[in-house]
Design a protein around this motif. Structure first.
Motif, short mmCIF file in Angstrom:
data_model
loop_
_atom_site.label_atom_id
_atom_site.label_comp_id
_atom_site.label_asym_id
_atom_site.label_seq_id
_atom_site.Cartn_x
_atom_site.Cartn_y
_atom_site.Cartn_z
N GLU A 64 25.08 -10.75 -12.75
CA GLU A 64 24.18 -11.82 -12.37
C GLU A 64 22.83 -11.67 -13.07
O GLU A 64 22.34 -10.55 -13.26
CB GLU A 64 23.98 -11.89 -10.86
CG GLU A 64 23.34 -10.69 -10.21
CD GLU A 64 23.14 -10.91 -8.71
OE1 GLU A 64 23.23 -12.07 -8.26
OE2 GLU A 64 22.88 -9.92 -8.02
N GLY A 90 31.02 -22.10 -5.15
CA GLY A 90 30.97 -21.14 -6.24
C GLY A 90 32.17 -21.26 -7.17
O GLY A 90 33.16 -21.94 -6.87
N TYR A 92 30.24 -19.39 -18.79
CA TYR A 92 29.25 -18.79 -19.70
C TYR A 92 28.98 -19.64 -20.94
O TYR A 92 28.51 -19.14 -21.95
CB TYR A 92 29.72 -17.40 -20.14
CG TYR A 92 29.77 -16.40 -19.00
CD1 TYR A 92 28.62 -15.76 -18.56
CD2 TYR A 92 30.98 -16.08 -18.38
CE1 TYR A 92 28.66 -14.84 -17.52
CE2 TYR A 92 31.03 -15.16 -17.34
CZ TYR A 92 29.87 -14.55 -16.91
OH TYR A 92 29.91 -13.64 -15.87
N ALA A 110 25.90 -20.87 -11.58
CA ALA A 110 25.49 -19.49 -11.30
C ALA A 110 24.83 -18.80 -12.48
O ALA A 110 23.74 -18.23 -12.36
CB ALA A 110 26.69 -18.68 -10.82
N LYS A 111 25.48 -18.80 -13.64
CA LYS A 111 25.00 -18.01 -14.77
C LYS A 111 23.94 -18.75 -15.58
O LYS A 111 22.94 -18.17 -15.98
CB LYS A 111 26.18 -17.63 -15.68
CG LYS A 111 27.42 -17.13 -14.95
CD LYS A 111 27.18 -15.85 -14.17
CE LYS A 111 28.49 -15.39 -13.51
NZ LYS A 111 28.37 -14.12 -12.80
N THR A 152 23.34 -17.43 -8.79
CA THR A 152 24.55 -16.79 -8.28
C THR A 152 24.66 -16.89 -6.76
O THR A 152 25.75 -17.07 -6.22
CB THR A 152 24.60 -15.31 -8.69
OG1 THR A 152 23.36 -14.68 -8.34
CG2 THR A 152 24.82 -15.16 -10.18
N ARG A 201 25.94 -20.52 -4.65
CA ARG A 201 27.36 -20.80 -4.45
C ARG A 201 27.74 -22.26 -4.70
O ARG A 201 28.24 -22.96 -3.80
CB ARG A 201 27.83 -20.37 -3.04
CG ARG A 201 27.43 -18.98 -2.60
CD ARG A 201 27.68 -17.88 -3.62
NE ARG A 201 29.08 -17.83 -4.07
CZ ARG A 201 29.41 -17.60 -5.35
NH1 ARG A 201 28.50 -17.43 -6.28
NH2 ARG A 201 30.68 -17.53 -5.67
#
Length: 401
Positions: free
Chosen positions: A42, A102, A209, A240-241, A246, A249
């Motif tokens: 994270e 998430g 990513y 999140a990324k 992160t 959710r």
């Protein structure tokens, strides 16, 4: 007859190795030990202020104090569709989007919706620790396609074809990769996508990513590269990324309408809607520009280069250069069986345990990712901690003989 207290299905699930390492490191820190953790994936940055402000405002809005549609806020689903078009060129309608709790829920629901017992899923190893458990829970059979540092952890069509059987239903495709940071070129993505389409396979592609790419590498969505896959591809993603969210959710699943409707039915009984406050925060994130991730990427790139250089200076460690995500995946096979402080670790798991105890550095062994003999280290931590942690690692491993 005494019946088991816990079902065989749930008993078979393994604890998340990455979260377990992170928890142990935090427990040691709480005991006053100066542990440096390379385990958790994270960003070490806070969520951008404008996203937090949107969440605070949502808390005050009575609309968000109530149930909302199980599949996601309509405005968020529309924004995700527009973001997907902007970032990968994949044209989708809001009805093809399911907002999930998430990325992990998106992973589970993708396999639960596609797989019947015995269906095979091709999984390139090393792989993220959650994929095998989600496939197993869905009744699927994981078939590993093992890669190593000699190919930069990239799988070829020839390897995939060798693993395919008449029971193969799904190819799991991940680029950039967790845990290796490997990124497939546009040509490789297209070749693999056309192979999958030719054999009538579903492709589940995890694009979490997508914006963390370095050097000359480029992100290519397999959904865009191979249009004929359109009716047989599920895209998994989340905030999140990209936006350092992160803990909020919020993820999503994109796919054909019938699959998304089925997955939404599952979610309606499992969790119902994602927290409305988190959804509004995600709406602010995906509707905004990418300046926040650009700043993070600059820091990650600097740390990436530093970590690769320092690890490759350690005798017995071979660390390929990653071009995506925020992980390195060095081989430590040459160190196994050597004596370090009176012990001879025979596996990367044993070596990782020794490193945690002796150097107070937490990292995740390759066993967690399906390929023993390696470590995963995240470079999503401060520059000073990164240098200190790898220096401790180098000092300890220099004693190997």
């Amino acid at each position: 007859m005494t019946r088991p207290r816990i079902s065989a299905r749930i008993s078979a699930i393994s604890e998340s190795a990455t979260l377990a390492v992170d928890a142990k490191a935090k427990a040691m820190k709480a005991d006053g030990r100066p542990v440096i953790g390379f385990g958790a994936g994270e960003p070490d940055f806070p969520t951008p202020d404008y996203i937090v402000a949107a969440a605070i405002e949502a808390c005050r809005n009575p609309r968000f104090h109530k149930y909302t549609p199980a599949g996601g806020l309509p405005e968020l689903k529309q924004a995700i569709a527009e973001k997907t078009r902007r970032d990968s060129g994949f044209e989708v309608d809001a009805s093809q989007v399911l907002v999930t709790n998430g990325g992990k829920q998106a992973v589970y629901e993708a396999f639960a919706t596609l797989l019947d017992p015995g269906d095979e899923v091709l999984v390139v190893a090393p792989y993220w620790t959650t994929y095998p458990e989600a496939i197993k829970l869905a009744g699927g059979v994981q078939v590993d396609v093992v890669t190593d540092e000699t190919t930069g952890y990239l799988a070829s069509v020839e390897q995939l074809e060798a693993a395919r059987t008449e029971r193969t239903k799904v190819l799991l495709f991940v680029s950039p990769s967790n845990p290796t940071g490997a990124v497939y070129s546009p040509e490789q993505v297209e070749e693999i996508g056309r192979w999958a389409a030719e054999h009538g396979l579903w492709v589940v592609t995890d694009e979490i990513y997508e914006h963390l790419i370095y050097g000359d590498a480029t992100f290519t969505s397999i959904a865009t590269a191979v249009p004929e896959l359109r009716d047989h591809v599920l895209v998994l993603n989340g905030v999140a990324k990209t936006y350092a969210m992160t803990g909020w959710r919020v993820g999503w699943l994109i796919g054909p309408k019938d699959v998304v409707k089925a997955a939404t039915n599952l979610q309606s009984h499992a969790t119902s809607n994602v927290s409305n406050v988190a959804q509004v925060a995600a709406l602010a994130a995906v509707s905004g520009d990418l300046s926040a991730v650009a700043r993070m990427r600059e820091a990650f790139d600097r740390r990436r280069q530093t970590m690769v250089r320092m690890l490759n200076e350690i005798p017995g460690v071979v660390c390929p250069e990653p071009f995506g995500a925020f992980y390195v995946y060095p081989s430590v096979k040459a160190l196994l069986g050597k004596e370090i402080r009176g012990r001879r670790p025979q596996t990367s798991a044993e070596l990782a345990e020794l490193i945690l105890e002796e150097a107070e550095v937490a990292l995740v062994p390759g066993e967690a990712f399906g390929t023993p003999g390696y470590f995963r280290l995240s470079y999503a931590l401060g520059d000073d901690d990164l240098v200190e942690g790898v220096s401790r690692l180098a000092k300890l491993l220099a004693e190997a003989h």
